[in-house]
Design an enzyme around this catalytic site. Structure first.
Site, PDB file in Angstrom:
ATOM      1  CG  HIS A   1      -1.849  -1.170   1.289  1.00  0.00           C
ATOM      2  ND1 HIS A   1      -2.454  -1.598   2.446  1.00  0.00           N
ATOM      3  CD2 HIS A   1      -2.285  -2.006   0.314  1.00  0.00           C
ATOM      4  CE1 HIS A   1      -3.214  -2.646   2.194  1.00  0.00           C
ATOM      5  NE2 HIS A   1      -3.128  -2.911   0.904  1.00  0.00           N
TER       6      HIS A   1
ATOM      7  CG  HIS B   1      -6.954  -3.341   2.095  1.00  0.00           C
ATOM      8  ND1 HIS B   1      -7.722  -3.608   3.211  1.00  0.00           N
ATOM      9  CD2 HIS B   1      -6.118  -4.392   1.947  1.00  0.00           C
ATOM     10  CE1 HIS B   1      -7.361  -4.783   3.717  1.00  0.00           C
ATOM     11  NE2 HIS B   1      -6.391  -5.276   2.969  1.00  0.00           N
TER      12      HIS B   1
END
Length: 602
Positions: free
Chosen positions: A535, A579
């Protein structure tokens, strides 16, 4: 044929069948003349770039050109199960960035460092990821605004999340309604396929006092079934949702296999275009209005630095002329940290094996009825958000635990153990192929920061990443608590009663000199099994002028350069609590509106 090659064959065969049964999306592309002039150039067609390009093309008098380094996506990308780039190594669909060896994490890996994969095709990493739709928590955006970024507060960004979303799930609880929307371009569905371990996941959370929640509202402590960016059980990317419809307009053009190598600036540091390579030829494209970098948190800072925009001393050491001294370019690199290896075995044949998930029955279920295990990312089902180490903010989660409905080595170690040291491979060897499940904690508000730097001034060299995870002691101690909380969660009575769950109670050999499950043992375990959540963000930080490490303004304009913006995950001042793909959609939506506002089109 070995079990390893059987699995590899089945995964590859599934991909081939996907190409047979599914019609690949083919995006209309163009080949530009050597020197083209348009209003806007968008670099990258990923999760932000496709949104920006599609929205700008809504203004009929604007000509928009998208330059994408990769090509058309494969048909198998539509199948949710087939999301791991490692299943298709050395693929032309991937970029491989170099990672610096880590001092504080990844200690069980053969080579501490290695490569970091990103998507290289239309749709970018949104075409290879696990499709988690996760906005983060309201406090993330209140923090952005409090850092001097007006217009990025939760109330404002919520409208952009809703503008993008076509939520297909039930509104549970009912007070979730103000936070959800239907009819937007991006489909959002809950995980459809639930093996036995997933069916009792929410009840396990209840044993720990975690109620079921919709984590994309303002209630975030609790347990939930994951929400995915799918529609009719197929992956939906922003390229599908924004770019493809936009390409039906005459004012939007897409050129693929076109790697941008430099931003062209005039004597007044005005961005007037880009140089790029297409079919081994250097071409130029000129922008009458703006150049927009949406190349991602690795390539956007890389392109700025190659163009002389970044830390002056670093650039001059590489022989790059400094045009704008911006010390924050490539700094503030933030990542979520995950811990693997916390696992339980369950009764044999109570859960679908990896072979069942990619076997004939599974393939027929998917291709004929859009049902079965191929409708969901491999092994992912439920999540738990909880607070384990931040008593001053008890209603705000500091970790997320993902329930993975497979033992870590249910793939017979083909992908899970290949990068690991021999001692770790030997430890898990007795469990290869066994049925089970894992709990994978993720640090969602890390304090550690890293860097993205240039390998050289060669534009075809990948950027060098140093995520520097666990360098902050608070992160380290919080992950020890997260590992212990994951163990307690997996030991819930319902897992034992319904599935015969048994934890692996043998110490990892590399940590066996500590008392099993003592704090020191978990510290060793955390340092060894930690890795990134892929990420990447924060490397072109959005900040007010008072912040010397800021790269873009709250209107996403690059400091010291006219007519140049960055609109992608790199602008995040701090990483969000989950996320980040959905957050990147939102950044693209809001960034496009900022441009329209500046030109009087809203």
């Amino acid at each position: 044929m070995t079990q390893f090659s059987v699995f590899n064959f089945l995964a590859g065969f599934t991909a081939i069948l996907a190409g047979t049964f599914l019609q690949p999306v083919r995006y209309p592309t163009s080949v530009m003349p050597d020197d083209i002039i348009v209003d806007f150039i968008v670099v990258g067609s990923g999760s932000a770039g496709s949104v920006v390009a599609g929205r700008l093309a809504e203004i009929s008098e604007w000509d928009v050109l998208v330059l994408e380094a990769g090509g058309q996506p494969p048909a198998f990308a539509k199948v949710p199960f087939l999301h791991f780039g490692s299943e298709f190594p050395n693929s032309s669909y991937m970029n491989y960035y170099k990672k610096r060896p880590q001092k504080y994490s990844e200690q069980f890996a053969k080579n501490i460092g290695g490569l970091y994969q990103r998507g290289k095709m239309i749709g970018g990493s949104g075409t290879i990821n696990q499709m988690m739709y996760h906005r983060g928590i309201p406090q993330d955006y209140e923090n952005w605004a409090a850092q001097g970024n007006p217009g990025w507060d939760y109330k404002t960004v919520l409208e952009y999340f809703k503008k993008t979303e076509d939520y297909q799930g039930p509104l549970k609880p009912r007070d979730a309604a103000p936070f959800r929307a239907s009819g937007g371009p991006i489909g959002v569905e809950k995980v459809a396929w639930k093996p036995p371990v997933c069916r009792v996941a929410i009840r396990a959370g209840e044993e720990m006092g975690l109620a079921e929640v919709d984590y994309n509202t303002d209630t975030t402590i609790g347990s939930a079934i994951f929400q995915l960016t799918t529609k009719n059980r197929e992956r939906v990317t922003t390229a599908d949702a924004f770019l493809l419809p936009g390409l039906r307009r005459r004012n939007l053009k897409l050129q693929i296999n076109s790697q941008v190598i430099k931003i062209i600036m005039d004597a007044e540091n005005r961005a007037i275009g880009v140089k790029y390579v297409h079919k081994n030829k250097v071409k130029r494209a000129f922008a009458k209005r703006e150049v927009i970098l949406s190349a991602g948190a690795g390539d956007s800072p890389k392109l700025l630095m190659l163009s002389g925009i970044g830390p002056k001393k670093q650039l001059e050491k590489l022989g790059i002329e400094s045009r704008v001294d911006l010390p924050g370019v490539g700094q503030n690199y933030q990542e979520h940290l995950i811990i693997r290896g916390i696992t339980w075995t369950i009764h044999p044949n109570i859960s679908s094996s990896i072979f069942d998930r990619v076997g004939t029955s599974a393939m027929l279920n998917y291709f004929e009825r859009r049902s079965g295990p191929l409708t969901s990312p491999a092994g992912i089902c439920a999540l738990y958000q909880l607070n384990v180490g931040s008593p001053e903010e008890p209603h705000i989660p500091d970790i997320l635990i993902t329930q993975e409905n497979g033992l870590l080595v249910q793939d017979y170690g083909l992908f899970s153990l290949a990068p690991m040291k021999k001692s770790i491979q030997d430890y898990y060897r007795p469990f290869l192929g066994r049925d089970g499940f894992s709990m994978t904690p993720m640090l969602i508000r890390p304090k550690s920061v890293g860097t993205v730097t240039l390998m050289s001034k060669n534009p075809f060299d990948p950027p060098v990443l140093d995520h520097n995870s666990l360098s902050h002691p608070d992160d380290f101690e919080l992950m020890v608590k997260a590992a212990k909380a994951s163990r307690r969660l997996g030991n819930a009575k319902i897992f034992r009663r319904a599935l015969g769950a048994e934890p692996i109670n043998k110490p990892i050999p590399d940590c066996a000199h500590f008392a099993f499950e003592s704090d020191d043992y978990w510290r060793c375990f955390v340092r060894g099994w930690s890795g990134t959540g892929a990420h990447m963000c924060g490397t072109c930080k959005m900040a007010p002028d008072s912040d010397p490490m800021g790269v873009v303004t709250p209107r996403l304009k690059v400091r010291g350069v006219k007519n140049l913006r960055v609109i992608d995950a790199s602008i995040m001042p701090s990483i969000t609590s989950g996320h980040i793909n959905a957050v990147t959609f939102m950044i693209g939506e809001k960034g496009a509106d900022l441009i329209k506002e500046d030109y009087g089109k809203i």
